[in-house]
Design an enzyme around this catalytic site. Structure first.
Site, PDB file in Angstrom:
ATOM      1  N   LYS A 115       7.647 -91.324 -28.740  1.00 35.55           N
ATOM      2  CA  LYS A 115       8.269 -90.057 -28.338  1.00 35.55           C
ATOM      3  C   LYS A 115       8.045 -89.887 -26.834  1.00 35.55           C
ATOM      4  O   LYS A 115       6.922 -89.710 -26.384  1.00 35.55           O
ATOM      5  CB  LYS A 115       7.625 -88.886 -29.080  1.00 35.55           C
ATOM      6  N   CYS A 175      -1.371 -89.392 -11.794  1.00 34.48           N
ATOM      7  CA  CYS A 175      -2.702 -89.032 -12.312  1.00 34.48           C
ATOM      8  C   CYS A 175      -3.801 -89.576 -11.417  1.00 34.48           C
ATOM      9  O   CYS A 175      -4.921 -89.082 -11.462  1.00 34.48           O
ATOM     10  CB  CYS A 175      -2.845 -89.558 -13.732  1.00 34.48           C
ATOM     11  N   GLU A 231      -6.267 -80.174 -11.439  1.00 37.94           N
ATOM     12  CA  GLU A 231      -5.422 -81.280 -10.989  1.00 37.94           C
ATOM     13  C   GLU A 231      -4.197 -80.649 -10.309  1.00 37.94           C
ATOM     14  O   GLU A 231      -3.527 -79.810 -10.916  1.00 37.94           O
ATOM     15  CB  GLU A 231      -5.006 -82.072 -12.228  1.00 37.94           C
ATOM     16  N   GLY A 248      -0.784 -88.172 -20.919  1.00 39.74           N
ATOM     17  CA  GLY A 248      -0.345 -86.830 -20.552  1.00 39.74           C
ATOM     18  C   GLY A 248      -1.534 -85.993 -20.140  1.00 39.74           C
ATOM     19  O   GLY A 248      -2.550 -86.523 -19.681  1.00 39.74           O
TER      20      GLY A 248
HETATM   21  P1  NAD Z   1       1.902 -83.084 -21.126  1.00 36.51           P
HETATM   22  O1  NAD Z   1       0.575 -83.286 -21.776  1.00 36.51           O
HETATM   23  O2  NAD Z   1       2.460 -81.739 -21.080  1.00 36.51           O
HETATM   24  O3  NAD Z   1       2.995 -83.997 -21.845  1.00 36.51           O
HETATM   25  C1  NAD Z   1       2.800 -85.369 -22.060  1.00 36.51           C
HETATM   26  C2  NAD Z   1       3.544 -85.773 -23.301  1.00 36.51           C
HETATM   27  O4  NAD Z   1       2.990 -85.081 -24.395  1.00 36.51           O
HETATM   28  C3  NAD Z   1       5.032 -85.430 -23.290  1.00 36.51           C
HETATM   29  O5  NAD Z   1       5.729 -86.437 -23.975  1.00 36.51           O
HETATM   30  C4  NAD Z   1       5.094 -84.151 -24.096  1.00 36.51           C
HETATM   31  O6  NAD Z   1       6.323 -83.958 -24.737  1.00 36.51           O
HETATM   32  C5  NAD Z   1       4.014 -84.430 -25.119  1.00 36.51           C
HETATM   33  N1  NAD Z   1       3.436 -83.249 -25.746  1.00 36.51           N
HETATM   34  C6  NAD Z   1       3.137 -82.057 -25.189  1.00 36.51           C
HETATM   35  N2  NAD Z   1       2.620 -81.222 -26.129  1.00 36.51           N
HETATM   36  C7  NAD Z   1       2.566 -81.925 -27.284  1.00 36.51           C
HETATM   37  C8  NAD Z   1       2.130 -81.640 -28.594  1.00 36.51           C
HETATM   38  N3  NAD Z   1       1.600 -80.460 -28.929  1.00 36.51           N
HETATM   39  N4  NAD Z   1       2.241 -82.616 -29.528  1.00 36.51           N
HETATM   40  C9  NAD Z   1       2.751 -83.823 -29.216  1.00 36.51           C
HETATM   41  N5  NAD Z   1       3.181 -84.154 -28.001  1.00 36.51           N
HETATM   42  C10 NAD Z   1       3.082 -83.221 -27.035  1.00 36.51           C
HETATM   43  O7  NAD Z   1       1.741 -83.740 -19.692  1.00 36.51           O
HETATM   44  P2  NAD Z   1       2.884 -83.912 -18.595  1.00 36.51           P
HETATM   45  O8  NAD Z   1       2.969 -82.664 -17.842  1.00 36.51           O
HETATM   46  O9  NAD Z   1       4.114 -84.481 -19.188  1.00 36.51           O
HETATM   47  O10 NAD Z   1       2.264 -85.083 -17.724  1.00 36.51           O
HETATM   48  C11 NAD Z   1       1.399 -84.844 -16.680  1.00 36.51           C
HETATM   49  C12 NAD Z   1      -0.022 -85.147 -17.103  1.00 36.51           C
HETATM   50  O11 NAD Z   1      -0.124 -86.499 -17.534  1.00 36.51           O
HETATM   51  C13 NAD Z   1      -0.976 -85.009 -15.943  1.00 36.51           C
HETATM   52  O12 NAD Z   1      -2.148 -84.380 -16.351  1.00 36.51           O
HETATM   53  C14 NAD Z   1      -1.257 -86.453 -15.573  1.00 36.51           C
HETATM   54  O13 NAD Z   1      -2.467 -86.650 -14.910  1.00 36.51           O
HETATM   55  C15 NAD Z   1      -1.207 -87.133 -16.884  1.00 36.51           C
HETATM   56  N6  NAD Z   1      -0.930 -88.560 -16.732  1.00 36.51           N
HETATM   57  C16 NAD Z   1      -1.955 -89.432 -16.962  1.00 36.51           C
HETATM   58  C17 NAD Z   1      -1.744 -90.782 -16.795  1.00 36.51           C
HETATM   59  C18 NAD Z   1      -2.858 -91.744 -17.066  1.00 36.51           C
HETATM   60  O14 NAD Z   1      -2.580 -92.916 -17.205  1.00 36.51           O
HETATM   61  N7  NAD Z   1      -4.108 -91.317 -17.142  1.00 36.51           N
HETATM   62  C19 NAD Z   1      -0.501 -91.259 -16.389  1.00 36.51           C
HETATM   63  C20 NAD Z   1       0.529 -90.343 -16.149  1.00 36.51           C
HETATM   64  C21 NAD Z   1       0.285 -88.985 -16.343  1.00 36.51           C
END
Ligand code: NAD
Length: 497
Positions: A190, A300, A401, A244
């Site tokens: 997803k 990130c 962040e 995420g």
């Molecule tokens: P987010 O957590 O809001 O979303 C990430 C993913 O999770 C998306 O696909 C979203 O649809 C899904 N999601 C959100 N709520 C959910 C739920 N309740 N159940 C299932 N899926 C759900 O994060 P974002 O804003 O999309 O991304 C930014 C974040 O990701 C930042 O904190 C960043 O640091 C982190 N990130 C980390 C890495 C890493 O490798 N450590 C890489 C890229 C981004």
């Protein structure tokens, strides 16, 4: 419909969008329609790019069933045949690099050059794990009993549910798909709602490469909670891999706990960037400008707290300021653009909140510090590349962040508590050190509670190197040999002769 034809359907003027064409979900080797759709937008212009299938929990269960059924035979395919399919996908991705980059720029906003680089990085994971698939070695262990032998081998964990973010909308997919498939797992993925079209494009390539039905499945949706719940509770799913935010990662890991599903979590960061008194401040500032503003700060591993010794401070700030003022914000498809928009209006509001808070607590604004106005920015989500100094630990920007184009500089005089300040965060993903003293570099690296440390280096990432964080930045590693072991179980055979 293959990739080129699919990309042709994207954009405000295309007839498919006007007709309400439904970008399909991919389940059991078929593109299926959904009853309802949502739109994907260009963050630079606000333009609608295309309708995307709204998948339900029923679709989710049917994708999991397809992956579960396919696993029975996929797990027994040879590593060489899985490698060949990944290798073919790598070739296709390299051939389509330009089309994919253009799509990514339209949907995610990064400048075309950066989008091309990301497609290259995404392809690297396909190639690396095409090779690594063949190196799923076991071992034999000597027993204390003369008539006994121990044989250790590795088996795929089973059906993997994967959830990916929007900031790196193609490479974050291949960083999960490639090792899972190499290991012999099947996948239901997803993607983030904002970059669903990029995910569809990746699955077009997997289809073209010839992965058998059910081995890879794609579900798109605008409200992820319900699908997430099925991923975490369906007993057929054996592993959840998530990239995420830390908040969502914690929720999902908690929901997976009752059924003891394996989890990998790549979460947020709050990276310190330390410039020691012996570092070349100009070189450090140039490096900082590159990594801080990469992807408009939406990475990130982006430096969040830039700690500079008072001796180097002014020279560092001057160089950083001149680099920032030379940046050209705009639509990523324009070749002159060096920094794109933020993903949405909430991200712009977060920048405003962090800057206001910092200034109210005594920080100094050097440049930027506002939304960009003017006609070319009016429909997109633009915030000026910003530099603030005199930042202190009590400010929001030092604690949260940022995930945006703000460089926050903290001056320090005394080194004695520097490592403590750097470690003063619940995150532990990336940290950076600039120094010319090798002993200081190694000693500092050993004291930093971060999974990745760049030493005079702003790009410590590669398909060949383990990526991941400590503490609230996650569990597990992606890329490298470790990346595949995340999808493998260890099986011991004890044999009496
Ligand atoms: P987010 O957590 O809001 O979303 C990430 C993913 O999770 C998306 O696909 C979203 O649809 C899904 N999601 C959100 N709520 C959910 C739920 N309740 N159940 C299932 N899926 C759900 O994060 P974002 O804003 O999309 O991304 C930014 C974040 O990701 C930042 O904190 C960043 O640091 C982190 N990130 C980390 C890495 C890493 O490798 N450590 C890489 C890229 C981004």
């Amino acid at each position: 419909m293959q990739l080129a034809e699919f990309i042709h359907t994207i954009g405000a003027d295309n007839p498919a969008l006007k007709k309400g064409y439904r970008q399909h979900m991919y389940i059991n080797g078929e593109w299926r329609e959904s009853a309802s759709t949502f739109l994907s937008y260009n963050p630079a212009t606000g333009e609608a790019l295309g309708p995307v299938a709204e998948c339900s929990t029923e679709h989710t269960r049917s994708a999991i069933e397809a992956a579960h059924t396919a696993f029975a035979s996929w797990r027994h395919t040879t590593a060489h045949s899985r490698s060949a399919l990944l290798y073919r996908t790598w070739q296709l991705m390299k051939e389509r690099q330009e089309e994919l980059a253009q799509l990514m720029t339209a949907e995610q906003g990064k400048p075309l050059k950066a989008a091309r680089n990301e497609v290259g990085y995404a392809a690297d994971f396909l190639l690396w794990f095409a090779e690594e698939a063949k190196r799923n070695y076991g071992e034999t262990i000597p027993s204390a009993r003369a008539d006994q032998r121990f044989i250790v081998s590795h088996a795929p964990v089973g059906v993997v549910a994967a959830v990916t973010p929007w900031n790196y909308p193609i490479s974050m997919l291949t960083r999960k798909l490639a090792p899972a498939l190499a290991a012999g797992c099947t996948v239901v993925l997803k993607p983030a709602e904002a970059t669903s079209l990029c995910a569809i494009a990746v699955f077009k390539l997997l289809e073209e490469a010839g992965f058998p039905a059910g081995v890879v499945n794609l579900l798109t949706c605008s409200e992820p909670r319900a699908i997430g719940e099925v991923f975490c509770t369906d007993p057929r799913v054996k592993k959840l891999t998530f990239t995420g935010s830390t908040a969502v990662g914690k929720q999902l890991a908690t929901a997976c706990a009752p059924s003891l599903k394996r989890v990998s979590m790549e979460l947020g960061g709050n990276a310190p960037f330390i410039v020691f008194d012996d570092a070349d401040p100009v070189r450090a500032a140039k490096g900082c400008a590159l990594v801080k503003f990469l992807n408009t700060g939406q990475a990130c591993i982006s430096p969040n707290r830039i700690l500079v010794h008072h001796k180097s401070h002014d020279s560092f700030v001057q160089t950083l300021q001149s680099r920032i003022e030379a940046m050209v914000p705009g639509n990523g498809k324009d070749p002159a653009t060096t920094i794109g928009p933020l993903i949405n209006s909430a991200a712009v509001e977060k920048m405003q909140r962090q800057v206001e808070d910092a200034l109210s607590k005594g920080a100094t604004l050097i440049c930027g510090g506002h939304k960009l106005d003017g006609e070319q920015f009016s429909q997109g989500h633009y915030y000026a590349p910003t530099l603030i100094t005199d930042v202190t630990q009590d400010m929001l920007i030092a604690q949260e962040e940022t995930f945006g184009p703000i460089a926050a500089v903290m001056r320090y005089d005394d080194e004695s508590d520097l490592m403590q300040i750097a470690n003063n965060t619940h995150y532990g993903l990336a940290a950076y050190i600039y120094t010319r003293d090798i002993s200081r570099a190694l000693l500092s690296m050993e004291q930093l509670d971060f999974g990745i440390v760049g030493i005079n280096d702003i790009n410590p990432t590669s398909a060949a190197a383990p990526f991941g964080g400590m503490n609230a930045s996650g569990l597990g590693r992606e890329g490298a040999r470790e990346g595949m072991s995340e999808y493998l179980e260890t099986r011991l055979a004890g044999l009496s002769l």
